[in-house]
Motif scaffolding. Structure first.
Motif, PDB file in Angstrom:
ATOM      1  N   ASN A  84      15.255  -3.836  65.506  1.00 19.02           N
ATOM      2  CA  ASN A  84      16.308  -2.881  65.827  1.00 19.02           C
ATOM      3  C   ASN A  84      17.520  -3.099  64.924  1.00 19.02           C
ATOM      4  N   PHE A  85      18.489  -2.196  65.046  1.00 12.52           N
ATOM      5  CA  PHE A  85      19.670  -2.303  64.189  1.00 12.52           C
ATOM      6  C   PHE A  85      20.486  -3.549  64.519  1.00 12.52           C
ATOM      7  N   GLY A  86      20.433  -3.985  65.774  1.00 10.41           N
ATOM      8  CA  GLY A  86      21.143  -5.209  66.133  1.00 10.41           C
ATOM      9  C   GLY A  86      20.652  -6.399  65.329  1.00 10.41           C
ATOM     10  N   PHE A  87      19.357  -6.454  65.064  1.00 10.51           N
ATOM     11  CA  PHE A  87      18.787  -7.537  64.259  1.00 10.51           C
ATOM     12  C   PHE A  87      19.427  -7.551  62.868  1.00 10.51           C
ATOM     13  N   PHE A  88      19.516  -6.396  62.234  1.00 10.20           N
ATOM     14  CA  PHE A  88      20.078  -6.345  60.877  1.00 10.20           C
ATOM     15  C   PHE A  88      21.588  -6.530  60.884  1.00 10.20           C
ATOM     16  N   GLN A  89      22.260  -6.070  61.931  1.00 14.59           N
ATOM     17  CA  GLN A  89      23.701  -6.296  62.032  1.00 14.59           C
ATOM     18  C   GLN A  89      24.009  -7.793  62.079  1.00 14.59           C
ATOM     19  N   GLU A  90      23.262  -8.522  62.920  1.00 13.91           N
ATOM     20  CA  GLU A  90      23.527  -9.962  63.059  1.00 13.91           C
ATOM     21  C   GLU A  90      23.061 -10.755  61.842  1.00 13.91           C
ATOM     22  N   THR A  91      21.826 -10.536  61.396  1.00 18.77           N
ATOM     23  CA  THR A  91      21.308 -11.365  60.299  1.00 18.77           C
ATOM     24  C   THR A  91      22.067 -11.128  58.999  1.00 18.77           C
ATOM     25  N   SER A  92      22.490  -9.884  58.752  1.00 18.46           N
ATOM     26  CA  SER A  92      23.231  -9.634  57.506  1.00 18.46           C
ATOM     27  C   SER A  92      24.609 -10.291  57.550  1.00 18.46           C
ATOM     28  N   CYS A  93      25.238 -10.340  58.728  1.00 18.68           N
ATOM     29  CA  CYS A  93      26.517 -11.037  58.854  1.00 18.68           C
ATOM     30  C   CYS A  93      26.336 -12.537  58.638  1.00 18.68           C
ATOM     31  N   ARG A  94      25.339 -13.103  59.285  1.00 17.40           N
ATOM     32  CA  ARG A  94      25.101 -14.545  59.138  1.00 17.40           C
ATOM     33  C   ARG A  94      24.832 -14.908  57.668  1.00 17.40           C
ATOM     34  N   LEU A  95      23.995 -14.118  57.024  1.00 20.53           N
ATOM     35  CA  LEU A  95      23.655 -14.427  55.629  1.00 20.53           C
ATOM     36  C   LEU A  95      24.862 -14.238  54.718  1.00 20.53           C
ATOM     37  N   ALA A  96      25.663 -13.209  54.980  1.00 21.47           N
ATOM     38  CA  ALA A  96      26.865 -12.995  54.178  1.00 21.47           C
ATOM     39  C   ALA A  96      27.794 -14.203  54.258  1.00 21.47           C
ATOM     40  N   ASN A  97      27.975 -14.741  55.460  1.00 19.72           N
ATOM     41  CA  ASN A  97      28.851 -15.899  55.623  1.00 19.72           C
ATOM     42  C   ASN A  97      28.260 -17.154  54.988  1.00 19.72           C
ATOM     43  N   SER A  98      26.962 -17.324  55.074  1.00 18.46           N
ATOM     44  CA  SER A  98      26.325 -18.477  54.431  1.00 18.46           C
ATOM     45  C   SER A  98      26.462 -18.412  52.920  1.00 18.46           C
ATOM     46  N   LEU A  99      26.312 -17.229  52.357  1.00 18.70           N
ATOM     47  CA  LEU A  99      26.463 -17.075  50.906  1.00 18.70           C
ATOM     48  C   LEU A  99      27.901 -17.380  50.489  1.00 18.70           C
ATOM     49  N   ARG A 100      28.855 -16.916  51.273  1.00 24.56           N
ATOM     50  CA  ARG A 100      30.253 -17.217  50.966  1.00 24.56           C
ATOM     51  C   ARG A 100      30.498 -18.725  50.942  1.00 24.56           C
ATOM     52  N   GLU A 129      22.830 -20.558  59.736  1.00 24.73           N
ATOM     53  CA  GLU A 129      24.041 -21.382  59.730  1.00 24.73           C
ATOM     54  C   GLU A 129      25.317 -20.562  59.603  1.00 24.73           C
ATOM     55  N   GLY A 130      25.202 -19.310  59.178  1.00 20.65           N
ATOM     56  CA  GLY A 130      26.388 -18.461  59.040  1.00 20.65           C
ATOM     57  C   GLY A 130      26.819 -17.882  60.372  1.00 20.65           C
ATOM     58  N   ALA A 131      28.092 -17.581  60.491  1.00 23.56           N
ATOM     59  CA  ALA A 131      28.609 -16.964  61.712  1.00 23.56           C
ATOM     60  C   ALA A 131      28.058 -15.553  61.870  1.00 23.56           C
ATOM     61  N   ALA A 132      27.914 -15.109  63.117  1.00 21.43           N
ATOM     62  CA  ALA A 132      27.293 -13.812  63.410  1.00 21.43           C
ATOM     63  C   ALA A 132      28.260 -12.644  63.280  1.00 21.43           C
ATOM     64  N   SER A 133      29.493 -12.938  62.937  1.00 20.02           N
ATOM     65  CA  SER A 133      30.495 -11.883  62.799  1.00 20.02           C
ATOM     66  C   SER A 133      31.003 -11.825  61.362  1.00 20.02           C
TER      67      SER A 133
END
Length: 545
Positions: free
Chosen positions: A56-72, A173-177
């Motif tokens: 669902n879209f919730g899956f992509f909303q959360e995982t993309s936020c977590r990955l974005a923060n981990s990359l940062r 490991e990245g934050a979900a927000s």
């Protein structure tokens, strides 16, 4: 965003009323993904073993936020270039969406890249991070000693290689927000790079900005005719621009569910038909090569009752394939045309009468002219280069060839973008594609586009694929030559050659028939699947001249 695309009375009505107004700071991850209902199904994935999963879209909303923060946290941010070699895995969507959040620039890449390809592209593009499936890691590891810019490596699945992050752990490991801030990229900022096919020399890096996805609404909602809840399948590897045409931006904007079949190895037409039937696919898009294999199957043996709309792009569709598909399913195939440098710029839509072999008419927002070598528009019925007026911004047109201003200036000049593709227009305004400018054959004073001859050849039951080129000739200028892949059970011999020549003469003007036919097991192709006619021409010069 919704448009009532079912109400157009025809092409003229469409051009009059259809308009896309992209927000100045548009960012797909924030403006489309994050406003979706988290519980709504976004994507259905079937892997090579047949395992089906829904996300669902919730899956992509959360995982993309977590990955974005981990990359940062690893120092990856705005402007950094990131390579993806991930097949058709679900992680592809999460990675792309995460990079859109932070302004790092994804470079989707095909799984067939060799160690040499990886070295060349990483160094050419100054790539800082790389995501790939475990099966690709050995090639990357071989390339690493020569790739000085790479400092973040993320592996998906498998026994973890030294020096690599494991994707799931790294992402979690990245934050979900990941809230939008004044630093969030959008609008005219650089968003994605696609390497062009590279039939000659090093592929160009085609750069698009953050407004690029917005233009794909036309692709999904109008050309694919998608409505809320439709299940759409585009057959494309995620390593190429066609993937975001057919399994990403426009489909989600139109409210559809993206269907992904992550098959590996050799394409199996019967298996694809089973997938379409079992999963109740409603709309379908594939290159003509796929359709050529599908129509050789017994289409009536599959329950394709859910399927209601079919499209094709990437090459030109042969008349015989169009008619075979329509006869079996009572459904036309609607063609479209664009390039890595553009979104959909010419198409046949469902409110238009399809003409087999024509790519359709210009899409609203794309001011297209057919021009001669002097830059003048050609009369109706005459061939000309497809050119796009650029005296004002064109939504969906590439920004530049990244880091190569000279190459950009060679195609964008005098208020026009020159595509390098030839076409002619009929009395109804439909465009008929002829091929790349350097693929045209001049013989006995005639200019012959390879596609018409190829289309005639593949209409014969013996021919699976054909590539038509010209061989220099002192009398005619060039001889038309066909390089042919035969269907199982046929033998390339003099009898078949004469039969094919007569067959082509019956379907086209007599001067177009191939005077030379060569039979081969496979045609040379780029890793994106496009025929390397230049390679055939070069081999013919050594063989016949």
């Amino acid at each position: 965003m919704m448009l009532n695309h079912d109400t157009y009375a025809g092409y003229t009505d469409f051009c009059t009323r259809y308009e896309l107004a992209c927000p100045a700071d548009f960012n797909f991850s924030y403006d489309v993904l994050d406003v979706k209902d988290p519980q709504q199904v976004a994507l259905i994935h079937v892997d090579d073993a047949g395992i089906r999963r829904e996300f669902n879209f919730g899956f992509f909303q959360e995982t993309s936020c977590r990955l974005a923060n981990s990359l940062r946290s690893q120092g990856i941010g705005k402007g950094d270039r990131v390579m993806l070699i991930v097949y058709r895995r679900v992680e592809y969507w999460t990675i792309m969406l995460a990079l859109h959040r932070i302004g790092a620039i994804p470079i989707p890449s095909p799984s067939l890249l060799t160690k040499k390809d990886i070295v060349e592209r990483v160094n050419y593009a100054d790539i800082k991070a790389l995501f790939c499936e475990d099966s690709i890691c050995p090639r990357v590891n071989e390339a690493l000693p020569e790739c000085k810019s790479l400092n973040v490596l993320v592996q998906i699945d498998g026994m973890l290689n030294d020096g690599w992050f494991g994707y799931e752990t790294f992402m979690a490991e990245g934050a979900a927000s990941c809230p939008r801030t004044v630093e969030t990229p959008g609008g005219d900022d650089p968003m994605v790079i696609f390497f062009s096919s590279g039939t000659t020399g090093m592929p160009k890096m085609v750069l698009h900005n953050y407004k690029y996805p917005f233009s794909h609404y036309t692709t999904g909602a109008v050309w694919h005719d998608l409505n809320e809840g439709d299940i759409h399948l585009t057959v494309s590897d995620t390593g190429w621009g066609k993937s975001v045409w057919g399994k990403f931006y426009g489909q989600w904007m139109a409210g559809a569910v993206i269907f992904v079949w992550d098959f590996r190895g050799k394409f199996d037409a019967s298996k694809l038909l089973e997938i379409v039937a079992e999963n109740k696919i409603t709309t379908f898009c594939a290159p003509p090569t796929i359709y050529r294999f599908l129509v050789r199957e017994d289409l009536k043996a599959y329950d394709l009752s859910a399927l209601r709309h079919c499209t094709t792009a990437g090459e030109l569709l042969n008349d015989s394939v169009f008619h075979a598909w329509k006869a079996a399913l009572d459904m036309p195939i609607y063609e479209g045309y664009g390039q890595t440098e553009t979104t959909l710029q010419v198409a046949t839509f469902k409110f238009m009468e399809p003409k087999p072999g024509s790519i359709g008419k210009p899409v609203p927002g794309w001011d297209i002219a057919l021009m001669d070598e002097e830059g003048s528009e050609v009369p109706q019925g005459e061939e000309g280069e497809i050119c796009i007026r650029i005296d004002k911004p064109v939504l969906g047109l590439f920004e530049s060839y990244m880091d190569e201003p000279e190459k950009t200036a060679s195609v964008k000049f005098d208020n026009w973008y020159h595509t390098g593709d030839k076409a002619w227009a009929d009395e109804d305004g439909y465009l008929w594609f002829m091929g790349r400018t350097d693929d045209l054959i001049k013989s006995s004073g005639y200019r012959i586009g390879p596609f018409e001859v190829e289309s005639a050849l593949v209409a014969h039951e013996a021919v699976i694929e054909a590539a038509v080129t010209g061989i220099p000739d002192d009398v005619r200028g060039h001889l038309v030559k066909a390089t042919v892949v035969l269907a199982s059970g046929f033998e390339g011999n003099e009898v078949l050659t004469k039969e094919l020549q007569a067959f082509v003469r019956d379907l086209t003007a007599p001067y177009k028939y191939p005077r030379i036919i060569e039979y081969v097991a496979d045609l040379p192709k780029t890793i994106s699947g496009k025929i390397k006619r230049k390679e055939i021409r070069e081999a013919d010069l050594k063989k016949y001249v």
